[in-house]
Design a protein around this motif. Structure first.
Motif, PDB file in Angstrom:
ATOM      1  N   MET A  68     -68.266  99.511  47.090  1.00  0.00           N
ATOM      2  CA  MET A  68     -67.461 100.136  48.144  1.00  0.00           C
ATOM      3  C   MET A  68     -67.679 101.653  48.127  1.00  0.00           C
ATOM      4  SD  MET A  68     -63.315  99.961  48.525  1.00  0.00           S
ATOM      5  CE  MET A  68     -62.514 101.550  48.386  1.00  0.00           C
ATOM      6  N   ARG A  69     -67.897 102.196  49.313  1.00  0.00           N
ATOM      7  CA  ARG A  69     -68.026 103.659  49.432  1.00  0.00           C
ATOM      8  C   ARG A  69     -66.823 104.182  50.179  1.00  0.00           C
ATOM      9  NH1 ARG A  69     -73.583 105.031  48.734  1.00  0.00           N
ATOM     10  NH2 ARG A  69     -72.932 107.176  49.098  1.00  0.00           N
ATOM     11  N   ARG A  72     -57.454  94.282  46.854  1.00  0.00           N
ATOM     12  CA  ARG A  72     -57.052  93.789  45.530  1.00  0.00           C
ATOM     13  C   ARG A  72     -57.218  92.275  45.444  1.00  0.00           C
ATOM     14  NH1 ARG A  72     -52.005  91.894  43.294  1.00  0.00           N
ATOM     15  NH2 ARG A  72     -52.192  92.005  41.031  1.00  0.00           N
ATOM     16  N   HIS A  73     -56.870  91.592  46.517  1.00  0.00           N
ATOM     17  CA  HIS A  73     -56.987  90.128  46.503  1.00  0.00           C
ATOM     18  C   HIS A  73     -58.379  89.658  46.918  1.00  0.00           C
ATOM     19  CE1 HIS A  73     -52.804  89.229  45.609  1.00  0.00           C
ATOM     20  NE2 HIS A  73     -52.465  90.216  46.413  1.00  0.00           N
ATOM     21  N   ARG A  74     -59.254  90.600  47.159  1.00  0.00           N
ATOM     22  CA  ARG A  74     -60.628  90.325  47.579  1.00  0.00           C
ATOM     23  C   ARG A  74     -60.690  89.552  48.898  1.00  0.00           C
ATOM     24  NH1 ARG A  74     -64.005  91.880  43.841  1.00  0.00           N
ATOM     25  NH2 ARG A  74     -65.796  90.659  44.561  1.00  0.00           N
ATOM     26  N   LEU A 106     -41.051  90.106  54.190  1.00  0.00           N
ATOM     27  CA  LEU A 106     -41.866  89.838  55.367  1.00  0.00           C
ATOM     28  C   LEU A 106     -41.061  88.971  56.322  1.00  0.00           C
ATOM     29  CD1 LEU A 106     -45.046  88.941  53.336  1.00  0.00           C
ATOM     30  CD2 LEU A 106     -44.641  91.056  54.586  1.00  0.00           C
ATOM     31  N   GLY A 131     -53.277 102.490  54.115  1.00  0.00           N
ATOM     32  CA  GLY A 131     -53.770 101.697  52.988  1.00  0.00           C
ATOM     33  C   GLY A 131     -52.825 100.594  52.556  1.00  0.00           C
ATOM     34  N   THR A 132     -51.659 100.520  53.176  1.00  0.00           N
ATOM     35  CA  THR A 132     -50.655  99.573  52.695  1.00  0.00           C
ATOM     36  C   THR A 132     -51.051  98.136  52.979  1.00  0.00           C
ATOM     37  OG1 THR A 132     -49.420  99.915  54.742  1.00  0.00           O
ATOM     38  CG2 THR A 132     -48.757 101.214  52.846  1.00  0.00           C
ATOM     39  N   LEU A 174     -59.338 103.228  57.015  1.00  0.00           N
ATOM     40  CA  LEU A 174     -58.226 103.422  56.086  1.00  0.00           C
ATOM     41  C   LEU A 174     -57.297 104.493  56.650  1.00  0.00           C
ATOM     42  CD1 LEU A 174     -56.862 103.120  53.260  1.00  0.00           C
ATOM     43  CD2 LEU A 174     -58.400 104.932  52.472  1.00  0.00           C
ATOM     44  N   ILE A 227     -45.025  78.888  54.308  1.00  0.00           N
ATOM     45  CA  ILE A 227     -44.346  79.155  53.038  1.00  0.00           C
ATOM     46  C   ILE A 227     -43.017  79.861  53.243  1.00  0.00           C
ATOM     47  CG2 ILE A 227     -45.431  81.401  52.588  1.00  0.00           C
ATOM     48  CD1 ILE A 227     -45.780  80.365  49.660  1.00  0.00           C
ATOM     49  N   ILE A 282     -43.454 102.657  51.440  1.00  0.00           N
ATOM     50  CA  ILE A 282     -44.435 102.036  52.343  1.00  0.00           C
ATOM     51  C   ILE A 282     -44.362 102.730  53.707  1.00  0.00           C
ATOM     52  CG2 ILE A 282     -45.001  99.922  53.639  1.00  0.00           C
ATOM     53  CD1 ILE A 282     -45.785  99.573  50.779  1.00  0.00           C
ATOM     54  N   LEU A 336     -55.459  97.986  51.114  1.00  0.00           N
ATOM     55  CA  LEU A 336     -55.647  97.983  49.661  1.00  0.00           C
ATOM     56  C   LEU A 336     -55.080  96.716  49.015  1.00  0.00           C
ATOM     57  CD1 LEU A 336     -55.330 101.705  48.560  1.00  0.00           C
ATOM     58  CD2 LEU A 336     -57.270 100.415  49.427  1.00  0.00           C
ATOM     59  N   VAL A 337     -54.096  96.104  49.656  1.00  0.00           N
ATOM     60  CA  VAL A 337     -53.622  94.802  49.175  1.00  0.00           C
ATOM     61  C   VAL A 337     -54.734  93.775  49.375  1.00  0.00           C
ATOM     62  CG1 VAL A 337     -51.936  92.955  49.497  1.00  0.00           C
ATOM     63  CG2 VAL A 337     -51.200  95.349  49.624  1.00  0.00           C
ATOM     64  N   LEU A 392     -67.744  99.871  52.983  1.00  0.00           N
ATOM     65  CA  LEU A 392     -67.464 101.249  53.389  1.00  0.00           C
ATOM     66  C   LEU A 392     -66.033 101.348  53.879  1.00  0.00           C
ATOM     67  CD1 LEU A 392     -68.343 104.143  54.167  1.00  0.00           C
ATOM     68  CD2 LEU A 392     -69.006 103.215  56.402  1.00  0.00           C
TER      69      LEU A 392
END
Lengths: 173, 771, 287
Positions: free
Chosen positions: C1-2, C37-39, C190, C29-30, C26, C250, C102, C33-34, C45
């Motif tokens: 990632m750049r 993190r979870h891919r 949520l 990022g809220t 970006l 869920i 947030i 970036l989550v 980029l």
């Protein structure tokens, strides 16, 4: 590299970003991979481990710091984004105060708000921001303002008391 | 049994005062080093390899590609461990260091990758190729107990004389007195219902982790934020074959434990990784990983209860099935101990509690605040209310009628257990604080419930106290301070008993290399056990000061006496510091006191021994129900506990408030949800919801009943679990009072309450419908 | 990632164009970036546009409406006096997004333009007839927000494009709005489902529906009714919820979500209607 004249992204090689910012009033410079979060950079690169890691996805508030005057979940901010920013962490809050604790931190101890303590640095930062933006908050406003910070010991009542106590102290200062 | 010390409390100065938390300043300033904060510059990072299913046969693990990744030092699977793969556990040594040919729950690691950096370890872990075949698993009580259910544990792994070896039942317990069948005829009213309690997870804000460091001497230093450092030391020694003297456990303060950090899980793996690589190996867990390491047993209780027409209990029958997970951990003990008090603190002529610990392909369940009691109390308290409704009584009346008096048996038979406190006082106080009987606003309801939990049934805590030449003092006490504030109490005891100023007292814990043995930090035992050990050590010091003072001055020992903080001589009172200086003379030095609190078990007792004390709590709640949405608004929540003596009132309040709110978690919102593959669907903070600031009741009031009648220092009792034992019962009672319909399944989510109000809207509640 | 922090919009879109399928914008990022993190997002980029000098200003007001730029945060939205006056439902929704920390970071445009059907700010924005401007190296185009959403997390914003502004027309005189949301707990959560309602001066009603279909949906407009008539109100709610296709997941079962949609729609409509004459500002549901 993408078409850009911005040199900073490439300053120390393709994989690292150089970030210069102010942390707790002191200038800091770190080289980090672009994906490194501010949370990890503070903890690992700068050794400021008062900022804690729990959920790492913005749900628990353990990593709360103040960036340019506003609270941020440092797990949801890249270190690279901190370029030029002014960052306050829990370590900086009481710096220069007698005993190394600010009035808010003192109030946390006085009110019995600290149990295991893991969430506390984040709670303190969130509370500091709350009081800066609302010097005389009601209980409901405190609960709303702090609701992004989880405490599994559930010291919530004591933390509310600590925030109220600090507000009173600051009002008479 | 433990010596009573109630009479001397008047002399105390800091005990009973809201002394600030020991170590608090470090915690508010970010200076407290938790496991993840400790620097290990040379450590290699560890990443775990897991499967996307809960139950599978592993047919091959290929780490070749991973080994070629940058920075990767080792890829370790079961084949790389001693054979047979070492297994460990408390009552059953059943948990393998790494999955050995099969995965039995979602998140069970099949391999570990050690690399120079965490990024590299994680990248390596993604490259480990695991060939596996998913097997049908069992994920709830019904599936696990169904005829022909897949077995979590192959019978070949169980003793041949185990009558349950061809089922998923690991252990059973039966407590019975009187004759419930015959007694049924005496009852004016019989209520029969089934209750469920969900799987919930501890969710410590510190996820925790382990660092294993090979020592030059060929041993291991293990760093882990555990509640039981000495158990971890023994486990590591056993699986690695190292002597105890070569295994040193450093236990940084847990950032929240709640029972979830008692037993070893990944530490043995880290020990082997360190031994194999010769490198310090570090694994810091994610919150998601803690979900896969610890949880509370779900429970289904079938209850049948008979009452006389005045509300008196005639008989009470319980069938409890605890869904314990893939390995035993301490779950069989949770089942037996929770069931022991399952019938409640009541006068019951005929009772029968039959319980089973049922294995499943889910996270192994473990100790969790309340230790099995909340699950069964949910059923028993709801049954009391059901009886009250049938008889036209209210919740307070029926509990007044049945709650035992001090000294009266609630568990009968040869190992009877009796009330060790004035529990009616707590019931009446809670009723008063909730405003029982006062008119209710429309849409509101009130509920009240009680419950008990046995404290420790055996134990050993040892402490050393050093009284130094300048009057400062150090206590060595192995209790893990995970938020309950144990060290603050030791500090207070030292201050009062030795006369040392609070700020000159240090407490050392969390290092098996220097701190004497303590069995464990569990069952709210520490105030009583370690507290008595510390107290004894202080008094030992006073006796030694007296003896040496006599020797040094020539004053007859018989002319001297000691009291908290002082030596009394024929010429008057000396502070202990002055007396010790005179006693020590020119050589100086210090006094070392030793204290031991040992409670032996009792042979034949179903719990292995009588409980050192019982935690008793009464909780009462006033709730408003939004009947359109099912949302609950708790206007007032009252928790009253029988605490003996509050050694530190603010810490008692913190524990009671915290437990109350934690109780609201499993009562209102928390539950682990699984998909058809046994995979946790709400894995993480985003969809596993715990109470926030805004979920705290409008008013939360806690109160401690002090009769100075506990076995701990100055008449104290353990108090850390009481306030969540019957939260569910009180809330369920309040909700059913408000809406006129009892709900028997937790948690009482808005959706569940709404569904109770709309029984015609047949549907699966959220999360219970497969994705 | 750049990581790339362009100084101009042209640089930003050029960067996106260079790796159209694996680049991500970006802002706060809220969300991103989550996902990283979870891919569930693995961008090569990341283009941080917070330093872009010619970006649309965070909030600019004119006679006809308000234009939001990509860096307008929830906190900005909540604090802005004109937004509060004109779009109370949006302020209520923005105030429910995450926690204070947030909201200090999260971008209004990103919250909505990510295309999550549960995004809190999308229902009010759709009900306000908001539109977005999408920019790429080939220029700009605009779209009504309700047409912008195609499927869960899929929008008209194609690889290489970015949303550069959000325009919300000034509400008609005498109208007002309200936002209602269901969650599993009182604290940060949520949405199980949500409804943003606009009631015009004459009583005509429009709703935006959150987590009640694959995308944020528009319900109505429905002609004015006698709000004191339970029967008329229920019929209006029927009509407003016609596009909803709630499912079980869920966070809630289908029956509960369906029922809650009705409750929220009714409450939102009544509150918005009452607010027309009694501008109670932002006294939302006490949650």
């Amino acid at each position: 590299m993408i078409p850009t004249e911005d040199q900073s992204a490439d300053e120390v090689g393709a994989d690292l970003v150089v970030v210069t910012c102010s942390v707790n009033g002191e200038s800091a410079r770190v080289s980090v991979p672009p994906h490194r979060t501010l949370m990890d950079a503070l903890r690992n690169e700068l050794g400021l481990t008062g900022t804690k890691t729990c959920c790492a996805e913005g749900e628990c508030g353990a990593c709360t710091v103040i960036v340019d005057g506003a609270t941020v979940n440092s797990c949801l901010m890249l270190a690279a984004e901190a370029e030029g920013c002014d960052i306050l962490t829990v370590e900086g809050l009481g710096a220069g105060e007698p005993g190394g604790l600010c009035d808010l931190q003192e109030s946390f101890l006085e009110a019995g708000a600290v149990q295991c303590g893991f969430c506390i640095p984040g709670q303190v930062m969130a509370a500091e921001y709350l009081l800066r933006t609302n010097p005389d908050p009601s209980v409901d406003e405190i609960r709303e303002g702090m609701s992004g910070n989880l405490c599994r010991c559930a010291g919530y009542q004591r933390i509310v008391a600590a925030v109220e106590l600090t507000a009173r102290k600051r009002a008479t200062r | 049994m433990i010596e009573q010390h109630g009479s001397e409390r008047e002399a105390l100065r800091t005990v009973g005062a809201p002394i600030r938390r020991y170590g608090g300043a470090a915690r508010v300033s970010g200076q407290q080093d938790f496991l993840a904060d400790l620097p290990f510059p040379d450590a290699a990072a560890v990443a775990l390899v897991t499967l996307p299913v809960a139950c599978a046969t592993v047919t091959g693990i290929d780490g070749k590609r991973a080994m070629e990744m940058p920075g990767v030092i080792a890829v370790v699977s079961a084949a790389d461990l001693p054979q047979p793969v070492p297994r460990f556990g408390i009552s059953h040594q059943d948990r393998p260091v790494l999955a050995d040919g099969e995965v039995l729950f979602h998140g069970e690691p099949v391999a570990a990758v050690v690399a120079e950096t965490l990024d590299q370890a994680e990248a390596g872990a993604r490259e480990v190729e695991v060939a596996f075949e998913e097997r049908p698993g069992v994920y709830n009580v019904d599936q696990a107990l169904a005829t022909g259910a897949p077995l979590v544990r192959d019978p070949s792994r169980r003793p041949e004389d185990d009558e349950n070896r061809d089922s998923n039942v690991l252990e059973t317990a039966l407590y019975e007195w009187g004759d419930t069948t015959a007694a049924a005829g005496e009852a004016a009213v019989i209520v029969e219902n089934t209750y469920t309690f969900p799987m919930v997870t501890h969710f410590p804000i510190e996820p925790g982790g382990t660092v294993a460091v090979p020592t030059d001497a060929g041993g291991l230093d293990i760093y882990s934020p555990v509640q039981h450092p000495y158990l971890l030391q023994r486990t590591i020694a056993t699986v690695t074959g190292l002597p105890l003297s070569q295994v040193r456990v450093f236990a940084p303060d847990p950032g929240g434990g709640f029972g979830g950090k008692q037993t070893p899980r990944l530490e043995p793996l880290l020990a082997f990784l360190a031994l194999q690589t010769g490198r310090p190996c570090r694994l810091v867990l994610s919150l998601e990983q803690t979900f896969q390491m610890m949880r509370r047993a779900a429970c289904r209780v079938k209850a049948r209860t008979g009452f006389a027409d005045d509300g008196a209990l005639i008989f009470h029958e319980l069938h409890c099935d605890f869904l314990i997970g893939a390995y035993a951990d301490v779950a069989p003990r949770v089942m037996t101990k929770g069931s022991y008090v399952g019938a409640g603190p009541y006068r019951i002529p005929h009772a029968r509690t039959a319980s089973r610990a049922v294995m499943s392909n889910t996270t192994p369940s473990t100790a969790f605040r309340g230790f099995g009691a909340p699950q069964v109390a949910w059923a028993t308290e709801s049954q009391l209310d059901a009886g009250a409704r049938a008889l036209g009584l209210d919740g307070l009346q029926i509990r007044r009628r049945n709650l035992v008096n001090v000294g009266e048996a609630f568990f009968r038979g040869p190992y009877e257990a009796t009330a060790d406190g004035h529990w009616h006082e707590a019931l009446e106080k809670a009723a008063e604080l909730i405003g029982w009987g006062q008119p209710l606003a429309p849409g509101r309801g009130r509920g009240i419930a009680v419950a008990i939990k046995p404290g420790a049934t055996s134990g050993l805590s040892q402490s050393l106290v050093r009284f130094l030449a300048d009057g400062s003092a150090i206590a060595y006490a192995g209790t893990s301070d995970m938020g309950q504030g144990a060290r603050t109490l030791w500090q207070q005891i030292l201050a009062d008993e030795l006369g040392s100023p609070l700020d000159k007292i240090r407490v050392v814990s969390g290092d098996t290399g220097v701190v004497p043995f303590d069995l464990q930090t569990s069952a709210s035992r520490s105030t009583v056990f370690m507290g008595n050990a510390v107290l004894e050590a202080c008094r030992d010091i006073r006796k030694r000061v007296l003896a040496l003072f006599a020797e040094s001055t020539g004053v007859d020992e018989a002319m001297l006496s000691e009291a908290p903080g002082v030596l009394i001589t024929p010429d008057g009172e000396l502070s202990l510091l002055e007396a010790s200086r005179i006693a020590l003379g020119a050589l100086g030095g210090e006094f070392v006191g030793q204290g031991t609190a040992r409670m032996r078990g009792r042979k034949g007792h179903p719990l292995g021994g009588d409980a050192a004390f019982y935690e008793f709590n009464c909780t009462a709640i006033e709730v408003e129900v939004d009947v359109e949405t099912g949302e609950l608004l708790l206007h007032r929540h009252v928790s009253v506990s029988d605490v003996g003596t509050e050694l530190n009132p603010i810490q008692v309040t913190s524990q009671d408030e915290g437990a109350s709110i934690m109780g609201l978690g499993h009562s209102q919102m928390e539950q682990l949800l699984l998909d058809d593959h046994g995979v946790i669907r709400n894995l993480g903070a985003l969809d596993y919801r715990i109470p926030t600031f805004k979920d705290v009741p409008v008013e939360l009031i806690t109160h401690g009943i002090e009769n100075h009648d506990g076995p701990g220092p100055y008449g104290s009792k353990g108090i850390s679990e009481g306030a969540l034992l019957c939260t569910a019962g009180a809330l369920g009672s309040a909700v059913s009072d408000a809406i006129g319909i009892p709900i028997r399944d937790l948690p009482l989510t808005p959706e569940r309450v709404w569904t109770a109000l709309h029984p015609d809207a047949a549907d699966h509640p959220g999360g219970e419908e497969p994705a | 990632m750049r990581y790339y922090r362009p100084a101009t919009t042209a640089q930003a879109v050029a960067a996106l164009a260079s790796q159209p399928h694996t680049s991500r914008i970006l802002v706060g990022g809220t969300d991103l970036l989550v996902a990283v993190r979870h891919r569930s997002a693995q961008p090569t980029l990341v283009v941080d546009i917070k330093g872009v000098r010619d970006l649309t200003a965070p909030i600019s007001v004119d006679e006809q409406g308000i234009t939001f730029g990509p860096t307008a945060t929830m906190g900005d939205v909540i604090a802005h006096p004109t937004v509060r006056e004109w779009f109370p439902a949006l302020v209520e929704a923005a105030g429910l997004v995450g926690s204070v920390a947030i909201r200090n970071r999260a971008s209004l445009i990103a919250n909505s333009a990510n295309g999550s059907p549960a995004a809190d700010t999308s229902p009010p924005l759709v009900s306000f007839n908001a539109s977005v401007t999408i920019t790429s190296v080939s220029g700009e185009r605009t779209s009504l927000l309700r047409e912008f959403f195609l499927a869960p997390r899929r929008t008209l914003c194609e690889p290489g494009e970015m949303v550069t502004s959000l325009r919300v027309p000034r509400p008609s005189p005498g109208s007002s709005s309200a936002f209602e949301r269901m969650t599993r707990r009182r604290g940060v959560d949520l949405a199980t489902c949500s409804v943003g309602a606009v009631v015009d001066a004459d009583g005509a009603m429009t709703v935006g529906l959150g987590a009640l279909g694959p995308t944020t949906l528009l319900g109505g407009p429905v002609a004015p009714i006698d709000l004191t008539s339970q029967e008329q109100l229920e019929r209006a709610v029927d009509a407003l919820l016609a596009p909803a296709t709630p499912i079980g997941d869920i966070r809630a079962g289908k029956a509960y979500r369906t029922a809650m949609a009705r409750v929220l729609a009714r409450r939102a409509v009544l509150r918005a209607a009452a607010r027309r004459t009694d501008p109670d500002r932002l006294t939302g549901r006490s949650s």
